[in-house]
Design an enzyme around this catalytic site. Structure first.
Site, PDB file in Angstrom:
ATOM      1  CD  GLN A   1       0.109   3.364   6.206  1.00 46.09           C
ATOM      2  OE1 GLN A   1      -0.746   3.560   6.074  1.00 46.09           O
ATOM      3  NE2 GLN A   1      -0.259   2.490   7.793  1.00 46.09           N
ATOM      4  N   GLY A   2       4.223   2.494   3.445  1.00 42.97           N
ATOM      5  CA  GLY A   2       3.990   1.997   2.617  1.00 42.97           C
ATOM      6  C   GLY A   2       3.890   0.531   2.671  1.00 42.97           C
TER       7      GLY A   2
ATOM      8  CB  SER B   1      -1.574  -0.075   0.617  1.00 45.17           C
ATOM      9  OG  SER B   1      -2.459  -0.392   0.958  1.00 45.17           O
TER      10      SER B   1
ATOM     11  CB  SER C   1      -0.777   9.156   1.923  1.00 42.03           C
ATOM     12  OG  SER C   1      -1.654   8.405   2.271  1.00 42.03           O
TER      13      SER C   1
ATOM     14  CD  GLU D   1      -3.284   4.160   9.144  1.00 43.42           C
ATOM     15  OE1 GLU D   1      -2.945   3.189   9.726  1.00 43.42           O
ATOM     16  OE2 GLU D   1      -3.952   4.301   7.992  1.00 43.42           O
TER      17      GLU D   1
HETATM   18  C1  LIG Z   1      -7.002   8.516   0.812  1.00 41.47           C
HETATM   19  C2  LIG Z   1      -6.853   6.891   1.048  1.00 41.47           C
HETATM   20  C3  LIG Z   1      -5.333   6.646   1.595  1.00 41.47           C
HETATM   21  C4  LIG Z   1      -4.880   6.035   1.362  1.00 41.47           C
HETATM   22  N1  LIG Z   1      -3.041   6.159   2.257  1.00 41.47           N
HETATM   23  C5  LIG Z   1      -2.431   4.834   1.832  1.00 41.47           C
HETATM   24  C6  LIG Z   1      -0.906   5.162   2.607  1.00 41.47           C
HETATM   25  O1  LIG Z   1      -0.409   6.158   3.280  1.00 41.47           O
HETATM   26  N2  LIG Z   1      -0.181   3.696   2.956  1.00 41.47           N
HETATM   27  C7  LIG Z   1      -0.900   2.528   2.183  1.00 41.47           C
HETATM   28  O2  LIG Z   1      -0.210   1.745   2.449  1.00 41.47           O
HETATM   29  N3  LIG Z   1      -2.441   2.754   2.422  1.00 41.47           N
HETATM   30  C8  LIG Z   1      -3.097   3.593   1.572  1.00 41.47           C
HETATM   31  N4  LIG Z   1      -4.166   3.616   1.734  1.00 41.47           N
HETATM   32  C9  LIG Z   1      -4.525   1.794   0.974  1.00 41.47           C
HETATM   33  C10 LIG Z   1      -5.336   1.752   1.863  1.00 41.47           C
HETATM   34  O3  LIG Z   1      -4.875   1.088   3.317  1.00 41.47           O
HETATM   35  C11 LIG Z   1      -5.991   0.383   0.815  1.00 41.47           C
HETATM   36  O4  LIG Z   1      -6.802   1.399  -0.323  1.00 41.47           O
HETATM   37  C12 LIG Z   1      -7.504  -0.499   1.779  1.00 41.47           C
HETATM   38  O5  LIG Z   1      -6.552  -0.691   2.363  1.00 41.47           O
HETATM   39  C13 LIG Z   1      -8.203  -1.239   0.422  1.00 41.47           C
HETATM   40  O6  LIG Z   1      -7.446  -2.280  -0.002  1.00 41.47           O
HETATM   41  P1  LIG Z   1      -7.656  -2.102  -1.523  1.00 41.47           P
HETATM   42  O7  LIG Z   1      -8.111  -1.098  -1.927  1.00 41.47           O
HETATM   43  O8  LIG Z   1      -6.970  -2.805  -2.178  1.00 41.47           O
HETATM   44  O9  LIG Z   1      -8.762  -2.799  -1.731  1.00 41.47           O
HETATM   45  P2  LIG Z   1      -9.465  -4.411  -1.779  1.00 41.47           P
HETATM   46  O10 LIG Z   1      -8.691  -5.249  -0.695  1.00 41.47           O
HETATM   47  O11 LIG Z   1      -8.724  -4.870  -3.149  1.00 41.47           O
HETATM   48  O12 LIG Z   1     -10.913  -4.533  -1.767  1.00 41.47           O
HETATM   49  C14 LIG Z   1     -11.684  -3.994  -2.580  1.00 41.47           C
HETATM   50  C15 LIG Z   1     -13.581  -4.165  -1.608  1.00 41.47           C
HETATM   51  O13 LIG Z   1     -13.285  -5.448  -1.414  1.00 41.47           O
HETATM   52  C16 LIG Z   1     -13.721  -5.498  -0.504  1.00 41.47           C
HETATM   53  N5  LIG Z   1     -13.361  -6.578   0.624  1.00 41.47           N
HETATM   54  C17 LIG Z   1     -11.834  -6.918   0.544  1.00 41.47           C
HETATM   55  N6  LIG Z   1     -11.616  -8.712   1.969  1.00 41.47           N
HETATM   56  C18 LIG Z   1     -12.898  -8.448   2.551  1.00 41.47           C
HETATM   57  C19 LIG Z   1     -13.295  -9.217   2.594  1.00 41.47           C
HETATM   58  N7  LIG Z   1     -12.440  -9.949   3.507  1.00 41.47           N
HETATM   59  N8  LIG Z   1     -14.619  -9.416   3.984  1.00 41.47           N
HETATM   60  C20 LIG Z   1     -15.358  -8.398   2.868  1.00 41.47           C
HETATM   61  N9  LIG Z   1     -15.133  -7.403   1.981  1.00 41.47           N
HETATM   62  C21 LIG Z   1     -13.895  -7.303   1.761  1.00 41.47           C
HETATM   63  C22 LIG Z   1     -13.185  -4.279   0.456  1.00 41.47           C
HETATM   64  O14 LIG Z   1     -14.503  -3.358   1.327  1.00 41.47           O
HETATM   65  C23 LIG Z   1     -13.664  -3.251  -0.685  1.00 41.47           C
HETATM   66  O15 LIG Z   1     -15.286  -3.337  -0.785  1.00 41.47           O
HETATM   67  C24 LIG Z   1      -4.844   5.007   1.051  1.00 41.47           C
HETATM   68  C25 LIG Z   1      -6.515   4.411   1.589  1.00 41.47           C
HETATM   69  C26 LIG Z   1      -7.298   5.644   0.593  1.00 41.47           C
HETATM   70  C27 LIG Z   1      -8.623   5.992   0.237  1.00 41.47           C
END
Ligand SMILES: Cc1cc2nc3c(=O)[nH]c(=O)nc-3n(C[C@H](O)[C@H](O)[C@H](O)COP(=O)(O)OP(=O)(O)OC[C@H]3O[C@@H](n4cnc5c(N)ncnc54)[C@H](O)[C@@H]3O)c2cc1C
Length: 393
Positions: free
Chosen positions: A124-125, A127, A159, A242
């Site tokens: 899944q691409g 993020s 992932s 999902e």
């Molecule tokens: C095990 C694992 C597998 C994953 N696999 C994939 C994958 O296969 N493909 C893919 O595309 N992505 C994948 N992800 C990514 C995942 O979808 C993102 O990490 C997630 O959406 C959060 O984005 P970020 O890490 O950029 O955090 P950020 O968006 O930067 O958030 C940082 C913090 O700010 C808080 N925050 C942000 N916006 C708000 C808001 N509006 N209100 C309140 N709080 C807020 C968040 O809750 C978090 O605590 C994976 C993540 C994990 C942990």
């Protein structure tokens, strides 16, 4: 809804139980490459036996069963300690269902059977480094050039990218449109020139996900799922799968972990942990919460069967599930005491509990963070006003 099994479901359960007993290869090996190979083989075996994607339509290799029967099959798989779909997660649980729901006939024909056979692993691409929670601000650009899109940008946390054959990819096709309206959902073959995958190591030592760099990758326009610039709607379909039902095996696995913890508490150090009223009470609470989540899953599956998705029910499930898993992990640490300090020291199933405790940390982030799920529940279920535009500083 009626939670008891019908005669037909009971017969299905018996048939599933017999097949799993005869074919169960046992738990997956540790180590990325061995595990990926094992998981593909298990997927192929399930397909051969007619047990891959049981609720998918027969024309795509499923059995066309009801979603409730699919739950029964998963329950039997967990009960027998048979493997999880593993690296076939994206393909079987959300990319495949999205192609089935939104893709055209040619895309369904080309992709669905190979997913069920374990021939094609998907990743899944979605993020990007600057687009996680605020996914709609993604910047990976796709510029039309004849029959192709030329895609350049960076994805992260992808992932299983290192083993995947295809990627469900979100790209920006109209940089001038409002951010939710300029996105498209593409199928990217992972052997296309211009893709660089750099695995990232997680806390538990595995490289489950990667950074993915895209440099002028040419993707046929025929690989567009839904319409150009309609990718946000398609992504919501993906999220519906999902967040809604993709965590079913996870939940069942947690129930097995609780049972094992009870055994550990009663057997370690002459049953010292089991003699502790507080630990016994907390084990009961976690077991009851998981039971409630199982009933809630059945409700979501039943709603999805009627309305096409579980709605905000998927967010409610994910939120509650991750909180319960946190409590379960903390409890395992109390029972294992000092042995929980190092993976190698925990020994036997203790190893699994320490690993699962570390893994549980990711559940509050993966598939949308806990805070984002709370926002969804607040707005869509409780009818609270929309949040102010959130910006990171
Ligand atoms: C095990 C694992 C597998 C994953 N696999 C994939 C994958 O296969 N493909 C893919 O595309 N992505 C994948 N992800 C990514 C995942 O979808 C993102 O990490 C997630 O959406 C959060 O984005 P970020 O890490 O950029 O955090 P950020 O968006 O930067 O958030 C940082 C913090 O700010 C808080 N925050 C942000 N916006 C708000 C808001 N509006 N209100 C309140 N709080 C807020 C968040 O809750 C978090 O605590 C994976 C993540 C994990 C942990």
């Amino acid at each position: 809804m009626d939670l008891s099994l019908t005669d037909e479901e009971r017969a299905f359960q018996q048939e599933a139980r017999e097949w799993i007993e005869a074919n169960n290869p046992g738990p997956a090996p540790h180590g990325d490459l061995e595990r990926f190979k094992f998981e593909r083989e298990w997927q192929a075996k399930m397909h051969e036996g007619g047990w891959a994607g049981v609720s998918w339509p027969k024309e795509y290799g499923g059995q066309g069963t009801t979603p409730s029967q699919e739950l029964i099959f998963l329950e039997e798989t967990e009960r027998a300690g048979a493997p999880y779909v593993g690296c076939n997660f994206v393909g079987t649980l959300h990319a495949g269902p999205t192609v089935a729901a939104v893709g055209n006939a040619e895309q369904r024909e080309r992709h669905l059977r190979p997913i069920l056979r374990g021939d094609h692993v998907w990743c899944q691409g979605f993020s990007e480094p600057e687009a996680g929670s605020d996914l709609a601000s993604l910047r990976t650009r796709a510029v039309r050039d004849g029959d192709h899109y030329v895609v350049t940008g960076q994805k992260i946390w992808t992932s299983h990218a290192q083993v995947a054959d295809f990627c469900e990819l979100l790209v920006r096709t109209d940089p001038d449109a409002p951010k939710h309206r300029g996105i498209s959902w593409l199928i990217m073959p992972m052997d296309s020139p211009g893709i660089e995958v750099r695995p990232l190591k997680t806390l538990t030592g595995v490289s489950e996900f990667s950074e993915m760099f895209l440099d002028e990758v040419r993707i046929p326009v025929a690989n567009l799922v839904g319409d150009e610039n309609d990718g946000w709607r398609v992504a919501m379909v993906t999220f519906g799968f999902e967040r809604g039902t993709a965590f079913v095996s996870e939940l069942l696995r947690s129930q097995v972990l609780v049972e094992d913890l009870v055994r550990l508490a009663a057997s370690r150090d002459g049953g010292a942990a089991w003699a502790d009223d507080g630990i016994r009470r907390d084990l009961t609470i976690v077991a009851a919460e998981l039971d409630a989540l199982w009933a809630y899953t059945k409700r979501n599956v039943s709603r999805a069967a009627r309305h096409g998705n579980a709605g905000a029910g998927g967010s409610i499930f994910k939120l509650a599930y991750h909180e319960t898993r946190e409590r379960l992990g903390a409890l395992a640490m109390r029972i294992l005491e000092r042995d929980a300090l190092a993976l190698d020291e925990a020994g036997g199933s203790g190893f699994d509990h320490v690993e699962e405790r570390l893994y549980a940390l990711s559940l509050s982030i993966a598939a949308g963070t806990a805070q984002i799920q709370k926002n969804i529940v607040a707005e869509r279920v409780l009818g609270l006003p929309k949040e102010r535009q959130w910006t990171s500083s």
